[in-house]
Design a protein around this motif. Structure first.
Motif, PDB file in Angstrom:
ATOM      1  N   ARG A   1       0.835  -1.212   0.000  1.00 24.39           N
ATOM      2  CA  ARG A   1       0.000   0.000   0.000  1.00 24.39           C
ATOM      3  C   ARG A   1       0.861   1.250   0.000  1.00 24.39           C
TER       4      ARG A   1
ATOM      5  N   GLU B   1       2.221   1.771  -3.472  1.00 28.13           N
ATOM      6  CA  GLU B   1       1.153   2.235  -4.366  1.00 28.13           C
ATOM      7  C   GLU B   1       0.836   3.707  -4.124  1.00 28.13           C
ATOM      8  N   SER B   2       0.773   4.108  -2.854  1.00 28.49           N
ATOM      9  CA  SER B   2       0.468   5.511  -2.571  1.00 28.49           C
ATOM     10  C   SER B   2       1.625   6.412  -3.005  1.00 28.49           C
ATOM     11  N   LYS B   3       2.863   5.959  -2.841  1.00 26.13           N
ATOM     12  CA  LYS B   3       4.014   6.743  -3.291  1.00 26.13           C
ATOM     13  C   LYS B   3       4.004   6.868  -4.809  1.00 26.13           C
ATOM     14  N   ASP B   4       3.718   5.754  -5.503  1.00 28.50           N
ATOM     15  CA  ASP B   4       3.640   5.796  -6.959  1.00 28.50           C
ATOM     16  C   ASP B   4       2.540   6.735  -7.423  1.00 28.50           C
ATOM     17  N   LYS B   5       1.401   6.690  -6.731  1.00 29.20           N
ATOM     18  CA  LYS B   5       0.288   7.564  -7.105  1.00 29.20           C
ATOM     19  C   LYS B   5       0.664   9.016  -6.878  1.00 29.20           C
ATOM     20  N   ALA B   6       1.319   9.323  -5.751  1.00 27.85           N
ATOM     21  CA  ALA B   6       1.728  10.700  -5.472  1.00 27.85           C
ATOM     22  C   ALA B   6       2.734  11.186  -6.511  1.00 27.85           C
TER      23      ALA B   6
ATOM     24  N   PHE C   1       3.022  10.075  -9.592  1.00 27.72           N
ATOM     25  CA  PHE C   1       2.314  10.228 -10.858  1.00 27.72           C
ATOM     26  C   PHE C   1       1.467  11.497 -10.863  1.00 27.72           C
ATOM     27  N   ASP C   2       0.790  11.769  -9.742  1.00 29.24           N
ATOM     28  CA  ASP C   2       0.010  13.010  -9.647  1.00 29.24           C
ATOM     29  C   ASP C   2       0.913  14.232  -9.774  1.00 29.24           C
TER      30      ASP C   2
END
Length: 151
Positions: A109, A112-117, A119-120
């Protein structure tokens, strides 16, 4: 314990479950296929007193020992003979396995949250760059340059 390091103990337990005949068959097959293996098995059987004992390994009629042996095999350890300690050890290993699974889930998790941040942030930077390089500004510069005679 790695799978490679654990196979001799698993093979030993498997042969113990089948009795002295299985040990003798393994020794004979070892001599047939590669004589040093047969010789090593013979030496091990004599050294561990499997060759001359009535039973081979654990007692097959002790149901508790059989159950704990199955539990020990699942966790990759032998019984100590102390059932309270073996139960404590099994519970501790189960708890550690659960904690490891929970930690791996947490790490997944977190990734995933680091990747999402990231990417954002990339999308925000891209939108900001696109806004700074707005083609409308380029058209106005071209129009002003054509009015003054400069291109």
């Amino acid at each position: 314990m790695s799978t490679i390091a654990a196979w001799p103990s698993r093979a030993e337990m498997w042969l113990d479950d089948r009795g002295k005949g299985a040990w003798i068959a393994a020794m004979v097959l070892g001599f047939i296929f590669f004589w040093p293996v047969g010789l090593a098995l013979l030496a091990y059987m004599i050294w561990s007193k499997r060759m001359f004992s009535k039973n081979c390994g654990w007692s097959r009629h002790d149901s508790h020992a059989h159950m704990s042996r199955g539990h020990a095999r699942r966790h990759g350890f032998r019984t100590s003979g102390n059932t309270a300690f073996d139960a404590y050890k099994a519970d501790t290993l189960d708890r550690l396995e659960r904690e490891q699974e929970e930690f791996e889930t947490f790490l997944k998790r977190l990734r995933e949250s680091k990747d999402k941040a990231e990417f954002d942030q990339y999308l925000d930077d891209r939108a900001r760059t696109a806004q700074d390089d707005d083609p409308k500004d380029d058209h106005e510069t071209l129009r002003e340059g054509s009015e003054t005679g400069r291109y």
